[in-house]
Design a protein around this motif. Structure first.
Motif, mmCIF file in Angstrom:
data_model
loop_
_atom_site.group_PDB
_atom_site.id
_atom_site.type_symbol
_atom_site.label_atom_id
_atom_site.label_comp_id
_atom_site.label_asym_id
_atom_site.label_seq_id
_atom_site.Cartn_x
_atom_site.Cartn_y
_atom_site.Cartn_z
ATOM 1 N N VAL A 6 -28.774 -37.400 -5.077
ATOM 2 C CA VAL A 6 -30.200 -37.626 -5.333
ATOM 3 C C VAL A 6 -30.423 -39.061 -5.809
ATOM 4 O O VAL A 6 -31.382 -39.724 -5.386
ATOM 5 C CB VAL A 6 -30.736 -36.597 -6.355
ATOM 6 N N GLY A 7 -29.567 -39.548 -6.653
ATOM 7 C CA GLY A 7 -29.681 -40.924 -7.141
ATOM 8 C C GLY A 7 -29.547 -41.932 -6.016
ATOM 9 O O GLY A 7 -30.290 -42.919 -5.953
ATOM 10 N N LEU A 8 -28.556 -41.743 -5.114
ATOM 11 C CA LEU A 8 -28.379 -42.651 -3.978
ATOM 12 C C LEU A 8 -29.586 -42.615 -3.037
ATOM 13 O O LEU A 8 -30.046 -43.669 -2.560
ATOM 14 C CB LEU A 8 -27.107 -42.304 -3.209
ATOM 15 N N LEU A 9 -30.100 -41.412 -2.763
ATOM 16 C CA LEU A 9 -31.282 -41.298 -1.898
ATOM 17 C C LEU A 9 -32.493 -41.985 -2.526
ATOM 18 O O LEU A 9 -33.269 -42.653 -1.829
ATOM 19 C CB LEU A 9 -31.606 -39.832 -1.605
ATOM 20 N N ILE A 13 -34.522 -45.022 -0.816
ATOM 21 C CA ILE A 13 -35.968 -44.932 -0.565
ATOM 22 C C ILE A 13 -36.700 -46.097 -1.229
ATOM 23 O O ILE A 13 -37.564 -46.734 -0.622
ATOM 24 C CB ILE A 13 -36.509 -43.574 -1.039
ATOM 25 N N ILE A 14 -36.362 -46.394 -2.458
ATOM 26 C CA ILE A 14 -36.992 -47.510 -3.161
ATOM 27 C C ILE A 14 -36.678 -48.826 -2.453
ATOM 28 O O ILE A 14 -37.534 -49.698 -2.321
ATOM 29 C CB ILE A 14 -36.569 -47.543 -4.646
ATOM 30 N N GLY A 15 -35.454 -48.968 -1.948
ATOM 31 C CA GLY A 15 -35.082 -50.169 -1.197
ATOM 32 C C GLY A 15 -35.900 -50.312 0.068
ATOM 33 O O GLY A 15 -36.357 -51.409 0.405
ATOM 34 N N LEU A 16 -36.095 -49.211 0.804
ATOM 35 C CA LEU A 16 -36.909 -49.248 2.018
ATOM 36 C C LEU A 16 -38.370 -49.580 1.702
ATOM 37 O O LEU A 16 -39.025 -50.332 2.445
ATOM 38 C CB LEU A 16 -36.833 -47.915 2.759
ATOM 39 N N MET A 17 -38.870 -49.050 0.606
ATOM 40 C CA MET A 17 -40.245 -49.370 0.196
ATOM 41 C C MET A 17 -40.374 -50.866 -0.114
ATOM 42 O O MET A 17 -41.349 -51.512 0.269
ATOM 43 C CB MET A 17 -40.638 -48.533 -1.033
ATOM 44 N N GLY A 18 -39.397 -51.401 -0.804
ATOM 45 C CA GLY A 18 -39.400 -52.832 -1.122
ATOM 46 C C GLY A 18 -39.333 -53.684 0.125
ATOM 47 O O GLY A 18 -40.038 -54.687 0.243
ATOM 48 N N TYR A 19 -38.486 -53.285 1.078
ATOM 49 C CA TYR A 19 -38.351 -54.018 2.339
ATOM 50 C C TYR A 19 -39.685 -54.024 3.090
ATOM 51 O O TYR A 19 -40.119 -55.042 3.623
ATOM 52 C CB TYR A 19 -37.246 -53.378 3.193
#
Length: 165
Positions: A6-9, A13-19
């Motif tokens: 869950v932590g990795l996902l 997800i946060i990384g994709l949102m930032g991108y």
């Protein structure tokens, strides 16, 4: 183990949102947003010109036609305010069950005898004929009120004939 997945996902997800956020695009009115605006302008440009080209006579005829449609057959013959407030919204201003050539919620009552109408009104009020709208409208009315409405609606054909002359 579940917590790690869950932590990795969550981090992914946060990384994709930032991108996505950093990419600009349509989200911030960037170059993709401008493409959509330009597309809209080219689509409406031709239509705007076509609307403006209508001559004054055509505009007046359209207005006149709209007024005729709106008026319908309201002026065909006089009806009481009681009929207008209780019946006309479903059965039409003249009991035809039609307005502007389209069927209304209530059926045609024009041409029915006053006796049949009175019998039907009494049955709707008592609940022998089921119609929630009719029952709700008729509950506060007395037998005399029902008779007066039935008599008025029964006179519609004669009133229509008189209005034609």
């Amino acid at each position: 183990m579940k917590n790690i997945i869950v932590g990795l996902l969550t981090v992914v997800i946060i990384g994709l949102m930032g991108y996505t956020f950093m990419g600009g695009g349509a989200y911030h009115g960037g170059e993709y947003g401008k493409v959509i605006e330009d597309f809209g302008d080219t689509m409406t440009a031709g239509k705007t010109v076509a609307i403006e080209e209508k001559d004054d006579r055509k505009k007046e005829m359209d207005k006149l036609s709209a007024l005729r449609d709106k008026a319908g057959s309201a002026g065909a013959f006089k009806v009481s305010n009681e009929y207008k407030s209780k019946c006309a919204s479903c059965h039409g201003v003249n009991g035809s069950g039609m307005q502007n050539g389209k069927p209304m919620m209530g059926p045609k009552i024009f041409g029915q005898s006053a006796e049949k109408l009175y019998k039907d009104l009494v049955e709707f009020k008592s609940g022998r004929k089921e119609n929630v709208v009719m029952k709700g409208l008729l509950i506060p009315l007395s037998e005399e009120d029902l008779k007066r409405l039935a008599d008025e609606i029964g006179e519609f054909p004669a009133r229509a004939e008189a209005a034609k002359q």
